[in-house]
Write a protein that holds these residues in place. Structure first.
Motif, short mmCIF file in Angstrom:
data_model
loop_
_atom_site.label_atom_id
_atom_site.label_comp_id
_atom_site.label_asym_id
_atom_site.label_seq_id
_atom_site.Cartn_x
_atom_site.Cartn_y
_atom_site.Cartn_z
N THR A 4 0.84 -1.20 0.00
CA THR A 4 0.00 0.00 0.00
C THR A 4 0.87 1.25 0.00
OG1 THR A 4 -1.77 -1.14 1.18
CG2 THR A 4 -1.77 1.27 1.28
N ASN A 69 -3.12 0.12 -3.81
CA ASN A 69 -2.68 -1.25 -3.48
C ASN A 69 -2.03 -1.84 -4.73
OD1 ASN A 69 -3.71 -1.09 -0.90
ND2 ASN A 69 -5.68 -1.93 -1.49
N ALA A 159 -9.46 -2.69 0.19
CA ALA A 159 -8.73 -1.79 1.09
C ALA A 159 -9.51 -1.46 2.35
CB ALA A 159 -8.37 -0.49 0.37
#
Length: 193
Positions: A4, A69, A159
């Protein structure tokens, strides 16, 4: 697993309509790949972009962070394909793929991806399946470099919500830690607003 990166959109990246210009997303994708490979994994082998594709799902606005991501979709003998998702306001906004080819700096020709770097990328490999509405990721968590055990994740918004999955205890721990880190960051952002 995925890596991330947090992007802070700048006013200069907006267009006349007030959202982030479509020309900015390849730069964010490159920044996130670099953060992932160069900083997190310490991969220094040079490469060039051979292909990039981006699907825009929702607009991205100036003022609030974007969570990117980064996954590895494929490692070939000379190339790597990255899959990236960008989220803002807990919504999937952008999906992108980039294929890079490894380059020998001296000859400026394509060269093989070295086995050490390939092994570093292995835990981040996913198989992507889509029915048009949702994307399903199947992780390839290796027990060793040559032996892989598939683990299923059903991801509609990876996420921001814990998926249902079945995997090894080690993979459970790693994935749970990633979700906890992402959710802690979101909670921090929410408190500061």
């Amino acid at each position: 697993m995925f890596h991330t990166t947090i992007i802070k959109p700048r006013f200069s990246e907006t267009d006349k309509l007030g959202h982030i210009s479509n020309t900015v997303f390849p730069v964010w994708m490159a920044e996130s790949r670099s953060d992932f490979c160069r900083s997190a994994l310490e991969i220094t082998q040079p490469w060039v972009v051979a292909n990039i594709s981006i699907d825009f799902k929702k607009e991205v606005l100036h003022g609030d962070d974007v969570i990117v991501n980064t996954y590895v979709e494929r490692t070939g003998s000379k190339s790597i394909t990255f899959y990236q998702e960008m989220f803002q306001y807990e919504k999937l906004c952008v999906v992108g793929r980039t294929t890079v080819v490894c380059i020998d700096e001296a000859t400026r020709q394509s060269c093989s991806l070295n086995s050490n770097d390939k092994e570093k990328l292995q835990p981040y490999l996913v198989i992507l399946e889509s029915d048009g509405n949702n994307t399903s990721l199947q992780y390839k968590q290796p027990n060793s470099f040559d032996e892989q055990k598939n683990h299923r994740l059903n991801v509609s918004n990876p996420a921001f919500s814990l998926p249902t999955y079945s995997s090894s205890p080690h993979a459970d721990k790693v994935i749970s830690e990633q979700w906890a880190t992402t959710n802690a960051y979101i909670n921090t952002l929410t408190r500061t607003l």
